[in-house]
Design a protein around this motif. Structure first.
Motif, PDB file in Angstrom:
ATOM      1  N   ASP A  94     -94.955 104.782 -11.092  1.00 38.06           N
ATOM      2  CA  ASP A  94     -95.949 104.586  -9.941  1.00 38.06           C
ATOM      3  C   ASP A  94     -96.048 103.140  -9.561  1.00 38.06           C
ATOM      4  N   GLN A  95     -95.887 102.483  -8.548  1.00 34.89           N
ATOM      5  CA  GLN A  95     -95.897 101.301  -7.888  1.00 34.89           C
ATOM      6  C   GLN A  95     -97.117 100.832  -8.235  1.00 34.89           C
ATOM      7  N   LEU A  96     -97.391  99.480  -8.432  1.00 32.14           N
ATOM      8  CA  LEU A  96     -98.616  98.533  -8.594  1.00 32.14           C
ATOM      9  C   LEU A  96     -99.677  99.011  -7.854  1.00 32.14           C
ATOM     10  N   ASP A  97    -100.764  99.499  -7.804  1.00 32.01           N
ATOM     11  CA  ASP A  97    -101.871  99.786  -7.200  1.00 32.01           C
ATOM     12  C   ASP A  97    -101.723 101.399  -6.687  1.00 32.01           C
ATOM     13  N   SER A  98    -100.953 102.140  -7.380  1.00 29.58           N
ATOM     14  CA  SER A  98    -100.795 103.385  -7.243  1.00 29.58           C
ATOM     15  C   SER A  98    -101.005 104.366  -8.255  1.00 29.58           C
ATOM     16  N   GLY A  99    -101.411 105.455  -8.358  1.00 25.53           N
ATOM     17  CA  GLY A  99    -101.328 106.555  -9.426  1.00 25.53           C
ATOM     18  C   GLY A  99    -101.658 106.087 -10.880  1.00 25.53           C
ATOM     19  N   MET A 100    -101.054 106.210 -11.735  1.00 30.10           N
ATOM     20  CA  MET A 100    -101.285 105.863 -13.213  1.00 30.10           C
ATOM     21  C   MET A 100    -101.139 104.176 -13.515  1.00 30.10           C
ATOM     22  N   SER A 101    -100.756 103.225 -12.393  1.00 32.04           N
ATOM     23  CA  SER A 101    -100.349 102.098 -12.792  1.00 32.04           C
ATOM     24  C   SER A 101    -101.688 100.985 -12.674  1.00 32.04           C
ATOM     25  N   ASP A 102    -101.383  99.903 -12.592  1.00 34.51           N
ATOM     26  CA  ASP A 102    -102.742  99.284 -12.591  1.00 34.51           C
ATOM     27  C   ASP A 102    -103.252  98.934 -11.091  1.00 34.51           C
ATOM     28  N   HIS A 103    -104.557  98.862 -10.811  1.00 37.18           N
ATOM     29  CA  HIS A 103    -104.956  98.873  -9.616  1.00 37.18           C
ATOM     30  C   HIS A 103    -105.668  97.334  -9.241  1.00 37.18           C
ATOM     31  N   PRO A 104    -105.028  96.421  -9.413  1.00 37.93           N
ATOM     32  CA  PRO A 104    -105.740  94.900  -9.040  1.00 37.93           C
ATOM     33  C   PRO A 104    -106.099  94.929  -7.647  1.00 37.93           C
ATOM     34  N   GLU A 105    -105.527  95.636  -6.631  1.00 38.37           N
ATOM     35  CA  GLU A 105    -105.759  95.860  -5.270  1.00 38.37           C
ATOM     36  C   GLU A 105    -105.918  94.307  -4.677  1.00 38.37           C
ATOM     37  N   ASP A 106    -104.799  93.503  -5.236  1.00 41.53           N
ATOM     38  CA  ASP A 106    -104.893  91.956  -4.670  1.00 41.53           C
ATOM     39  C   ASP A 106    -103.686  92.121  -3.511  1.00 41.53           C
ATOM     40  N   PRO A 107    -104.031  91.783  -2.013  1.00 33.65           N
ATOM     41  CA  PRO A 107    -103.098  91.864  -1.019  1.00 33.65           C
ATOM     42  C   PRO A 107    -101.755  90.990  -1.185  1.00 33.65           C
ATOM     43  N   LYS A 108    -102.206  89.833  -2.099  1.00 33.25           N
ATOM     44  CA  LYS A 108    -100.866  89.006  -2.370  1.00 33.25           C
ATOM     45  C   LYS A 108     -99.687  89.953  -3.083  1.00 33.25           C
ATOM     46  N   ASN A 109    -100.071  91.004  -3.511  1.00 33.53           N
ATOM     47  CA  ASN A 109     -99.218  91.877  -4.299  1.00 33.53           C
ATOM     48  C   ASN A 109     -98.448  92.637  -3.456  1.00 33.53           C
ATOM     49  N   TRP A 110     -98.898  93.028  -2.180  1.00 31.98           N
ATOM     50  CA  TRP A 110     -98.188  93.879  -1.046  1.00 31.98           C
ATOM     51  C   TRP A 110     -97.204  93.151  -0.421  1.00 31.98           C
ATOM     52  N   ARG A 111     -95.863  92.940  -1.130  1.00 30.62           N
ATOM     53  CA  ARG A 111     -94.793  92.283  -0.416  1.00 30.62           C
ATOM     54  C   ARG A 111     -93.613  92.933  -0.741  1.00 30.62           C
ATOM     55  N   PRO A 112     -92.718  93.355   0.009  1.00 29.69           N
ATOM     56  CA  PRO A 112     -91.467  94.140  -0.311  1.00 29.69           C
ATOM     57  C   PRO A 112     -90.713  93.706  -1.406  1.00 29.69           C
TER      58      PRO A 112
END
Length: 338
Positions: A94-112
């Protein structure tokens, strides 16, 4: 688009996710297809991602990793492909912030580029020299970007339900809307306008689009094993915040950070003989669009799943498995002879 579609299809198949329990693994993983041989939490930029492996790294044929869509989706749509582990290690995550992975929910991480680096971190953690990367929807973009950045570690790249360009995707979905019954198409256009009508109009119109192109009515009912799998491995499920921030409110309109995303230029940088595109006959990705991508990738192959939509992995599981199995076996044989 992208994996909201895949996530929506998965949600249609299975009951609501529940928080996965932390339990000891049985000694015989083959006794339950939903049980991993090993599970890992891999450090990446922003946190840790959950990874599962079926099979033993270093044994069998070249490993494969499946890359889910979204952004914000989960690995759940690939659960039925764990049967491929009879020949090679199968890796789901699971990609970061999804499913079973950590969910920091920091928009800085949402980059291809961070999502691509996430894949490379998994490869290093598992000690894999080369692997097949199979992406679906948004996962196709990551598979393409990874193959271009790390050709030495990419045995092959499969771009399924292909999303690699937002302009192409939006053009395609608008053409698909045009092909729907006139009243449905008019309702969708109105719902996408500045003054959308009531949900009682927009909901059924959107559902009609999905029934045609992403989760067709003749898809098989979920098996008890699939239901049990989602219960155990659903985690926090699909993350709408990531989807909305990177993509937008609907499949038909991109307003997020991927609004101008276009990776078609990478097609000329990868070895086309190691690339396969896969789409459903009725895919949101549109066969005509994907054929253009194939033409830009000399030597690449194209497989079409008869009767399948964007959710063809769940709709036509035997066909999807056969396509992936045959493709990887042929690439492995070619590498062995080189």
């Amino acid at each position: 688009m992208i994996v909201k579609s895949l996530a929506a299809a998965a949600l249609a198949f299975l009951p609501l996710a529940v928080q996965a329990q932390s339990t000891a693994l049985p000694t015989d993983p083959a006794a339950d297809w939903s049980v991993a041989t090993s599970e890992h939490r891999v450090a990446v930029e922003g946190g840790k991602v959950w990874v599962r492996v079926n099979g033993t790294i270093g044994e069998g044929a070249t490993p494969v990793i499946f890359i889910h869509g979204g952004p914000g989706g989960t690995h759940l749509g690939f659960g039925g492909l764990l049967s491929l582990a009879d020949q090679r290690p199968v890796i789901l995550y699971d990609q970061l912030d999804s499913g079973m992975s950590d969910h920091p929910e920091d928009p800085k991480n949402w980059r291809p580029e961070r999502f691509v680096a996430e894949l490379e971190a998994i490869r290093k953690e598992l000690g894999i020299a080369r692997w097949h990367v199979i992406g679906h929807s948004w996962g196709s973009a990551l598979a393409l970007e990874y193959a271009a950045a790390y050709p030495e570690h990419t045995a092959s790249a499969v771009l399924s339900g292909t999303f690699i360009s937002t302009p192409h995707w939006i053009t395609g979905t608008n053409l698909l809307i045009r092909d729907l019954p006139d009243d449905v198409a008019a309702a969708i256009r109105a719902c996408e306008g500045p003054k959308p009508p009531a949900a009682a109009i927009c909901g059924p119109a959107t559902a009609a689009f999905y029934a045609a192109y992403n989760g067709r009515p003749d898809r098989p009912a979920p098996s008890p094993a699939a239901i049990a799998y989602r219960t155990r491995y659903g985690g926090k499920g699909f993350n709408a915040k990531v989807y909305n921030a990177m993509w937008g409110p609907t499949e038909f309109r991109a307003s997020g950070s991927l609004a101008s995303y276009d990776a078609t230029h990478l097609l000329s940088r990868i070895d086309g003989k190691r690339v396969m595109f896969v789409v459903g006959q009725y895919d949101e990705a549109r066969l005509d669009t994907v054929q253009d991508f194939v033409a830009l990738t000399p030597g690449a192959e194209l497989a079409v799943v008869p009767g399948g939509s964007h959710a063809f992995i769940g709709e036509r599981p035997d066909v999807a498995e056969a396509i992936y199995r045959d493709w990887m076996a042929r690439i492995d044989a070619r590498e062995a002879s080189e």
